[in-house]
Structures are given as C-alpha cells and as structure tokens.
Design a protein around this motif. Structure first.
Motif, PDB file in Angstrom:
ATOM      1  N   ALA A  50      45.209  39.983  23.715  1.00  0.00           N
ATOM      2  CA  ALA A  50      45.549  40.815  24.877  1.00  0.00           C
ATOM      3  C   ALA A  50      44.294  41.389  25.513  1.00  0.00           C
ATOM      4  CB  ALA A  50      46.489  41.943  24.454  1.00  0.00           C
ATOM      5  N   TYR A  51      43.325  41.753  24.696  1.00  0.00           N
ATOM      6  CA  TYR A  51      42.074  42.329  25.214  1.00  0.00           C
ATOM      7  C   TYR A  51      41.330  41.314  26.082  1.00  0.00           C
ATOM      8  CZ  TYR A  51      37.409  44.448  25.201  1.00  0.00           C
ATOM      9  OH  TYR A  51      36.195  44.978  25.565  1.00  0.00           O
ATOM     10  N   ARG A  53      42.566  38.675  27.563  1.00  0.00           N
ATOM     11  CA  ARG A  53      43.360  38.419  28.769  1.00  0.00           C
ATOM     12  C   ARG A  53      43.091  39.507  29.816  1.00  0.00           C
ATOM     13  NH1 ARG A  53      48.506  40.395  29.060  1.00  0.00           N
ATOM     14  NH2 ARG A  53      48.701  40.225  26.784  1.00  0.00           N
ATOM     15  N   TRP A  54      43.051  40.743  29.381  1.00  0.00           N
ATOM     16  CA  TRP A  54      42.757  41.869  30.286  1.00  0.00           C
ATOM     17  C   TRP A  54      41.343  41.766  30.850  1.00  0.00           C
ATOM     18  CZ3 TRP A  54      40.063  46.681  28.469  1.00  0.00           C
ATOM     19  CH2 TRP A  54      39.975  47.635  29.484  1.00  0.00           C
ATOM     20  N   GLN A  55      40.364  41.469  29.983  1.00  0.00           N
ATOM     21  CA  GLN A  55      38.968  41.355  30.409  1.00  0.00           C
ATOM     22  C   GLN A  55      38.770  40.210  31.405  1.00  0.00           C
ATOM     23  OE1 GLN A  55      35.976  43.379  29.253  1.00  0.00           O
ATOM     24  NE2 GLN A  55      37.858  44.588  29.249  1.00  0.00           N
ATOM     25  N   ASP A  59      47.185  39.606  33.789  1.00  0.00           N
ATOM     26  CA  ASP A  59      48.147  40.692  33.973  1.00  0.00           C
ATOM     27  C   ASP A  59      48.351  41.467  32.672  1.00  0.00           C
ATOM     28  OD1 ASP A  59      48.568  40.062  36.624  1.00  0.00           O
ATOM     29  OD2 ASP A  59      50.269  38.723  36.203  1.00  0.00           O
ATOM     30  N   VAL A  60      48.293  42.781  32.790  1.00  0.00           N
ATOM     31  CA  VAL A  60      48.652  43.662  31.681  1.00  0.00           C
ATOM     32  C   VAL A  60      49.500  44.791  32.256  1.00  0.00           C
ATOM     33  CG1 VAL A  60      46.640  43.166  30.247  1.00  0.00           C
ATOM     34  CG2 VAL A  60      46.516  45.014  31.925  1.00  0.00           C
ATOM     35  N   GLU A  64      49.839  48.682  28.301  1.00  0.00           N
ATOM     36  CA  GLU A  64      48.850  47.827  27.636  1.00  0.00           C
ATOM     37  C   GLU A  64      47.438  48.220  28.053  1.00  0.00           C
ATOM     38  OE1 GLU A  64      50.255  43.365  26.734  1.00  0.00           O
ATOM     39  OE2 GLU A  64      50.440  43.929  28.852  1.00  0.00           O
ATOM     40  N   ARG A  65      47.256  48.499  29.331  1.00  0.00           N
ATOM     41  CA  ARG A  65      45.919  48.852  29.809  1.00  0.00           C
ATOM     42  C   ARG A  65      45.416  50.138  29.157  1.00  0.00           C
ATOM     43  NH1 ARG A  65      43.985  49.666  36.139  1.00  0.00           N
ATOM     44  NH2 ARG A  65      41.842  50.300  35.642  1.00  0.00           N
ATOM     45  N   LEU A  68      44.473  49.276  25.555  1.00  0.00           N
ATOM     46  CA  LEU A  68      43.245  48.493  25.454  1.00  0.00           C
ATOM     47  C   LEU A  68      42.022  49.316  25.845  1.00  0.00           C
ATOM     48  CD1 LEU A  68      44.667  45.197  26.980  1.00  0.00           C
ATOM     49  CD2 LEU A  68      44.091  45.592  24.572  1.00  0.00           C
ATOM     50  N   GLN A  69      42.145  50.161  26.844  1.00  0.00           N
ATOM     51  CA  GLN A  69      41.039  51.037  27.213  1.00  0.00           C
ATOM     52  C   GLN A  69      40.719  52.034  26.100  1.00  0.00           C
ATOM     53  OE1 GLN A  69      42.638  52.591  30.924  1.00  0.00           O
ATOM     54  NE2 GLN A  69      41.117  51.454  32.112  1.00  0.00           N
TER      55      GLN A  69
END
Length: 305
Positions: A50-51, A53-55, A59-60, A64-65, A68-69
C-alpha cells in the motif's frame, strides 16, 4: 528464583539478527533518521504494498493516507514537543526514535519477548544519553525525551513504566523497575501549574522500585534500597532501606546490611533534598508561549501576559 535461557529456532534467530543489525547500522549512519524510522515501520506493519502504491501516485482512501503518513515521525507530534525548555536539536532526533519505539510496541512482534527485548535494547543505544550492557526493556515504556536518561548495566524495566526526563534521570547498575512505575524529573508550582521546575532524579545501583510506585522529581532511591508497591517517594530513600506507603517512609533495613546503613530513625532519613538537585534552564527570548489554563492566579502571582 533463577530464570532459564530461552533460544529461538535457528531460522528465526538468523532473521531477527539480520533485521536488528540492519536497523542499527542505518541509525548509526548519516542517513536521515525519519527515513529509517518510516521504512522500518512500514515493513513491521506489513504495509509495503500500500505504501509503494501511494508513493507511486496510486489511489488511496483518506484513512489509508493518514495511516501511511503516520509511519513518518515528521508527521507526528508528541506531548513533549510542546515543552518550551527542551533542547530543540536533541529533541528532533530523539522524537523520531521515540516514535519508532512506540509504534513498534503497537505491532504483534512486540509480544515476541526475545525479539522485542533485543530490538528495544538496540534502540536504547541510539535514544538514551547512555545505556549499559544487558538491559531488558519490556512493553509500554514511555519517555519524555529520552536523551536525558542514563541507564547502567543489567537494568530491567517492566511493562507500562514512565521515565520522565524533562529534567535528568539516572538509573544505576542492576536496578529493577516494576510494572506501572513512574519516575519523574519535573515538578509544577502548586499555584501556577504552568511554572515548571526540572530536577535530577536518581535510582542508584541495585535498587528496586516495585509495582505501581512513583518517585517524585529530585529524589534519590539509594543503593540496594526498595520502594514498596504503590509507594509514593517524596524524600530520599537511604542506601539499603525499605520504604513503603504514601508518602513512602523508611521502615526497616534489608537483612544483613544493618552495619552499612544509617538507622531507620536517624536524622538523615526521610529528608527531602529536591532543592539540591534542581536544574536551571533558560527559555528563548523569542518564545511564543501560551497559557493553556487561563486561570486567575491572584494579584501576587499573576504573570505579565
């Protein structure tokens, strides 16, 4: 009671050692501490897919954001961040290491005792001002900064202990700190609680502070002394004495140490020496401070706002 040695299976031991060594080496290098902490937490929490994918702009969801942040300590705040007198340069690194310590405790691996003790021991070398050999740190330990703590050899600190180093905290060799203990190094004025005084608090060699006890800022628990369960230490506890109660008072000397200890009814027993251990500090001239309580302290105590 003697404890037995416990060993992990060879494969688990190899993986554990490789992981701790990698994190230790990265923290000791010139690499940005935030990046090391973020990477470590992403992997410990199993969020690498997921990290990335976000980087990579994928889409998150908002939740999720935020999650992850949150692995990046630069996106976090701690209560001690608000303390005006802290050393800003030291705090920036200790904050990142604190975040790793605390968030590691939120992972399932924190309950794998052999792994967790070794991981926290490694972190202690980077977080504390000094940490001796063969120390054991259990789950739920919190610190104010971390960088004002000195710990000797063979120290055991159990679950849910708070180590307040807003002032300075020194823990000697072979000390045992039981579950739920609070060791304080700062105190508040009884009229204006925004006025803080910092102290040097000492738990000396071979002392034992037992379950749910509290040691007030600026006190010393003497060598080989014991603080009984739920005791509230407001004065120095002499070497080899046993102190119990609220407030904790010396009630006897440990058997076999009568010739080395001062008498229980001596003039130097149950004496408050807090003032001798006060640590002066200066606040920045350009400090933008605020009063979170906004109380009327009366004409003789009200500060200029």
């Amino acid at each position: 009671m003697t404890k037995r040695h416990v060993e992990l299976p060879a494969d688990a031991e190899s993986g554990l050692d490789a992981f701790i060594t990698e994190v230790d080496d990265r923290l000791a290098s010139e690499e940005d501490t935030c990046a090391v902490v973020e990477d470590t937490l992403v992997d410990l929490h199993g969020d690498r897919e997921a990290y990335e994918r976000w980087q990579n702009g994928g889409d998150v969801s908002p939740a999720e954001r935020v999650r992850l942040q949150g692995y990046d300590p630069c996106n976090s705040t701690l209560e001690s961040e608000y303390y005006a007198e802290k050393d800003e340069a030291q705090f920036q690194r200790s904050k990142h290491l604190q975040w790793l310590w605390r968030q590691f405790d939120a992972t399932p691996m924190a309950d794998n005792v052999e792994f967790a003790l070794r991981f926290r021991r490694m972190l202690a070398d980077h977080l504390f001002a000094d940490c001796g050999e063969d120390c054991r740190f259990f789950k739920g330990i919190s610190v104010t900064y971390g960088h004002n703590i000195e710990i000797g050899d063979n120290v055991v600190i159990h679950d849910d202990v708070h180590l307040d180093d807003r002032g300075k905290l020194t823990i000697g060799d072979r000390v045992s700190i039981s579950d739920g203990v609070h060791l304080y190094s700062h105190d508040h004025d009884i009229v204006d609680q925004t006025e803080v005084r910092n102290y040097h608090t000492i738990v000396d060699d071979d002392a034992r502070v037992t379950y749910d006890a509290m040691v007030r800022a600026g006190c010393r628990v003497g060598k080989n002394a014991i603080v009984g369960a739920r005791g509230v230490v407001q004065t120095d506890i002499p070497d080899h004495h046993i102190a119990v109660g609220m407030p904790a008072k010396s009630v006897k000397i440990k058997p076999g140490f009568e010739d080395e200890a001062m008498p229980v009814d001596g003039d130097d027993v149950n004496v408050n020496r807090q003032a001798d251990r006060e640590l002066e500090y200066e606040l920045p001239d350009d400090l933008d401070q605020f009063d979170e309580f906004q109380r009327d302290l009366g004409p003789d105590r009200r500060r200029d706002r």
